[in-house]
Design an enzyme around this catalytic site. Structure first.
Site, PDB file in Angstrom:
ATOM      1  N   GLY A  20       4.835  -7.315   5.608  1.00  0.00           N
ATOM      2  CA  GLY A  20       6.101  -7.775   5.040  1.00  0.00           C
ATOM      3  C   GLY A  20       6.139  -9.239   4.659  1.00  0.00           C
ATOM      4  O   GLY A  20       7.217  -9.825   4.574  1.00  0.00           O
ATOM      5  N   ASN A  22       5.487 -10.466   1.758  1.00  0.00           N
ATOM      6  CA  ASN A  22       6.199 -10.528   0.470  1.00  0.00           C
ATOM      7  C   ASN A  22       7.701 -10.318   0.664  1.00  0.00           C
ATOM      8  O   ASN A  22       8.512 -10.951  -0.017  1.00  0.00           O
ATOM      9  CB  ASN A  22       5.654  -9.478  -0.502  1.00  0.00           C
ATOM     10  CG  ASN A  22       4.427  -9.971  -1.241  1.00  0.00           C
ATOM     11  OD1 ASN A  22       4.509 -10.865  -2.064  1.00  0.00           O
ATOM     12  ND2 ASN A  22       3.271  -9.401  -0.920  1.00  0.00           N
ATOM     13  N   ILE A  97       3.782   6.972  -2.563  1.00  0.00           N
ATOM     14  CA  ILE A  97       3.937   7.089  -4.019  1.00  0.00           C
ATOM     15  C   ILE A  97       5.253   7.809  -4.301  1.00  0.00           C
ATOM     16  O   ILE A  97       5.477   8.932  -3.836  1.00  0.00           O
ATOM     17  CB  ILE A  97       2.734   7.824  -4.637  1.00  0.00           C
ATOM     18  CG1 ILE A  97       1.470   6.981  -4.420  1.00  0.00           C
ATOM     19  CG2 ILE A  97       2.962   8.086  -6.130  1.00  0.00           C
ATOM     20  CD1 ILE A  97       0.178   7.641  -4.846  1.00  0.00           C
ATOM     21  N   LEU A  98       6.117   7.156  -5.036  1.00  0.00           N
ATOM     22  CA  LEU A  98       7.435   7.729  -5.333  1.00  0.00           C
ATOM     23  C   LEU A  98       7.306   8.767  -6.449  1.00  0.00           C
ATOM     24  O   LEU A  98       6.471   8.630  -7.345  1.00  0.00           O
ATOM     25  CB  LEU A  98       8.401   6.615  -5.749  1.00  0.00           C
ATOM     26  CG  LEU A  98       8.678   5.579  -4.641  1.00  0.00           C
ATOM     27  CD1 LEU A  98       9.314   4.324  -5.222  1.00  0.00           C
ATOM     28  CD2 LEU A  98       9.558   6.174  -3.544  1.00  0.00           C
ATOM     29  N   ASN A 112       6.834  -3.667  -8.711  1.00  0.00           N
ATOM     30  CA  ASN A 112       5.787  -3.609  -7.687  1.00  0.00           C
ATOM     31  C   ASN A 112       4.883  -4.826  -7.822  1.00  0.00           C
ATOM     32  O   ASN A 112       4.727  -5.369  -8.911  1.00  0.00           O
ATOM     33  CB  ASN A 112       4.950  -2.329  -7.855  1.00  0.00           C
ATOM     34  CG  ASN A 112       3.903  -2.188  -6.767  1.00  0.00           C
ATOM     35  OD1 ASN A 112       4.150  -2.518  -5.602  1.00  0.00           O
ATOM     36  ND2 ASN A 112       2.718  -1.711  -7.129  1.00  0.00           N
ATOM     37  N   HIS A 114       0.930  -5.917  -7.096  1.00  0.00           N
ATOM     38  CA  HIS A 114      -0.361  -5.287  -6.844  1.00  0.00           C
ATOM     39  C   HIS A 114      -1.450  -6.363  -6.782  1.00  0.00           C
ATOM     40  O   HIS A 114      -1.502  -7.254  -7.632  1.00  0.00           O
ATOM     41  CB  HIS A 114      -0.668  -4.285  -7.965  1.00  0.00           C
ATOM     42  CG  HIS A 114      -1.953  -3.545  -7.727  1.00  0.00           C
ATOM     43  ND1 HIS A 114      -2.034  -2.489  -6.843  1.00  0.00           N
ATOM     44  CD2 HIS A 114      -3.202  -3.732  -8.222  1.00  0.00           C
ATOM     45  CE1 HIS A 114      -3.287  -2.057  -6.812  1.00  0.00           C
ATOM     46  NE2 HIS A 114      -4.013  -2.787  -7.637  1.00  0.00           N
ATOM     47  N   ASP A 150       0.377   2.341 -10.537  1.00  0.00           N
ATOM     48  CA  ASP A 150      -0.051   0.987 -10.926  1.00  0.00           C
ATOM     49  C   ASP A 150      -0.256   0.827 -12.438  1.00  0.00           C
ATOM     50  O   ASP A 150      -1.137   0.085 -12.874  1.00  0.00           O
ATOM     51  CB  ASP A 150      -1.346   0.598 -10.178  1.00  0.00           C
ATOM     52  CG  ASP A 150      -1.144   0.537  -8.669  1.00  0.00           C
ATOM     53  OD1 ASP A 150      -0.016   0.248  -8.244  1.00  0.00           O
ATOM     54  OD2 ASP A 150      -2.108   0.787  -7.932  1.00  0.00           O
ATOM     55  N   GLU A 179       0.622 -14.205  -4.630  1.00  0.00           N
ATOM     56  CA  GLU A 179       1.660 -13.174  -4.740  1.00  0.00           C
ATOM     57  C   GLU A 179       3.033 -13.761  -4.412  1.00  0.00           C
ATOM     58  O   GLU A 179       4.038 -13.446  -5.061  1.00  0.00           O
ATOM     59  CB  GLU A 179       1.372 -12.016  -3.776  1.00  0.00           C
ATOM     60  CG  GLU A 179       0.206 -11.149  -4.192  1.00  0.00           C
ATOM     61  CD  GLU A 179      -0.002  -9.963  -3.255  1.00  0.00           C
ATOM     62  OE1 GLU A 179       0.964  -9.429  -2.702  1.00  0.00           O
ATOM     63  OE2 GLU A 179      -1.174  -9.573  -3.069  1.00  0.00           O
TER      64      GLU A 179
HETATM   65  C1  GRF Z   1      -0.039  -7.245  -0.720  1.00  0.00           C
HETATM   66  O1  GRF Z   1      -1.316  -7.742  -1.006  1.00  0.00           O
HETATM   67  C2  GRF Z   1       0.433  -6.357  -1.844  1.00  0.00           C
HETATM   68  O2  GRF Z   1       0.017  -6.779  -3.093  1.00  0.00           O
HETATM   69  C3  GRF Z   1      -0.247  -5.074  -1.481  1.00  0.00           C
HETATM   70  O3  GRF Z   1      -0.133  -4.990  -0.089  1.00  0.00           O
HETATM   71  C4  GRF Z   1      -0.035  -6.300   0.471  1.00  0.00           C
HETATM   72  C5  GRF Z   1       1.218  -6.347   1.255  1.00  0.00           C
HETATM   73  O4  GRF Z   1       1.347  -7.508   2.006  1.00  0.00           O
HETATM   74  N1  GRF Z   1       0.274  -3.984  -2.230  1.00  0.00           N
HETATM   75  P1  GRF Z   1       2.694  -7.831   2.772  1.00  0.00           P
HETATM   76  O5  GRF Z   1       3.077  -6.598   3.585  1.00  0.00           O
HETATM   77  O6  GRF Z   1       3.736  -8.187   1.767  1.00  0.00           O
HETATM   78  O7  GRF Z   1       2.346  -8.985   3.670  1.00  0.00           O
END
Ligand code: GRF
Length: 193
Positions: A20, A22, A97-98, A112, A114, A150, A179
């Site tokens: 988490g 992000n 996957i939704l 999303n 990625h 994706d 990110e």
């Molecule tokens: C990130 O690298 C994201 O791009 C990928 O999974 C990771 C998640 O990291 N899909 P976090 O849970 O946000 O720390």
């Protein structure tokens, strides 16, 4: 994309499965004046997601869905999202996957992040595959979610150079830092801010 309406922020749900970071980053961003979004709901497919701790920390509603009976769970989840007037979904390390039906219900409103330079390296274990192929660059991508994994329209990307001593772990760390910069920027971009 939904319009950002003056001083009213877009009610947003973040879907997670893991750490988490992000999610935490998006919560920090949402508290800024310039942010068009407010994080109102956290969804996880895994009750052990470390990221769920941010729900308590920031007093945000959280819900767990296992998606074992996918159609049933998605229907229940859609109702919750509509009841809460959620108008944007940010997937952040979300591993379920939704379905096409779910995505159509939020058409153009699911984003999303990625960890690769899409369209290259869709799916999991991107850093390992990037290294194996001796790529010079990798990076991350924020894109709209479409029914194909994706593959939705790309909003923004950040490229990073791979160094000789890089390992999947080192790359993951570098990409994750990027990110955290890219996701808020991409959100500002879709709202023309
Ligand atoms: C990130 O690298 C994201 O791009 C990928 O999974 C990771 C998640 O990291 N899909 P976090 O849970 O946000 O720390």
């Amino acid at each position: 994309m939904a319009e950002s309406t003056g001083n009213k922020k877009i009610k947003t749900a973040v879907f997670i499965s893991g750490t988490g970071s992000n999610l935490n980053n998006l919560i920090q961003f949402s508290k800024k004046k310039k942010s068009p979004v407010l994080i109102n709901l956290i969804i996880s497919n895994n009750p052990k997601s470390k990221g769920l701790r941010f729900a308590k920390k920031f007093n945000i509603e959280r819900k767990i869905f296992y998606f074992k009976k996918k159609a049933y769970d998605e229907k229940k989840l859609l109702k919750i999202l509509k009841d809460r007037k959620i108008n944007l979904i940010c997937l952040a390390g979300f591993l379920t996957i939704l379905s096409k039906n779910f995505i159509q219900n939020f058409k153009g409103k699911i984003l999303n992040i990625h960890p690769s330079l899409l369209p290259k390296y869709k799916g999991l274990n991107t850093h390992k595959r990037v290294l194996k192929n001796n790529e010079k660059y990798t990076g991350c991508t924020v894109h709209f979610v479409s029914a194909k994994l994706d593959s939705g329209r790309i909003i923004m990307q950040k490229k990073i150079r791979i160094k000789a001593k890089d390992t999947p772990k080192k790359i993951a760390k570098k990409v994750l830092t990027q990110e955290h910069k890219l996701y808020p920027k991409a959100i500002l971009k879709i709202f023309n801010l």
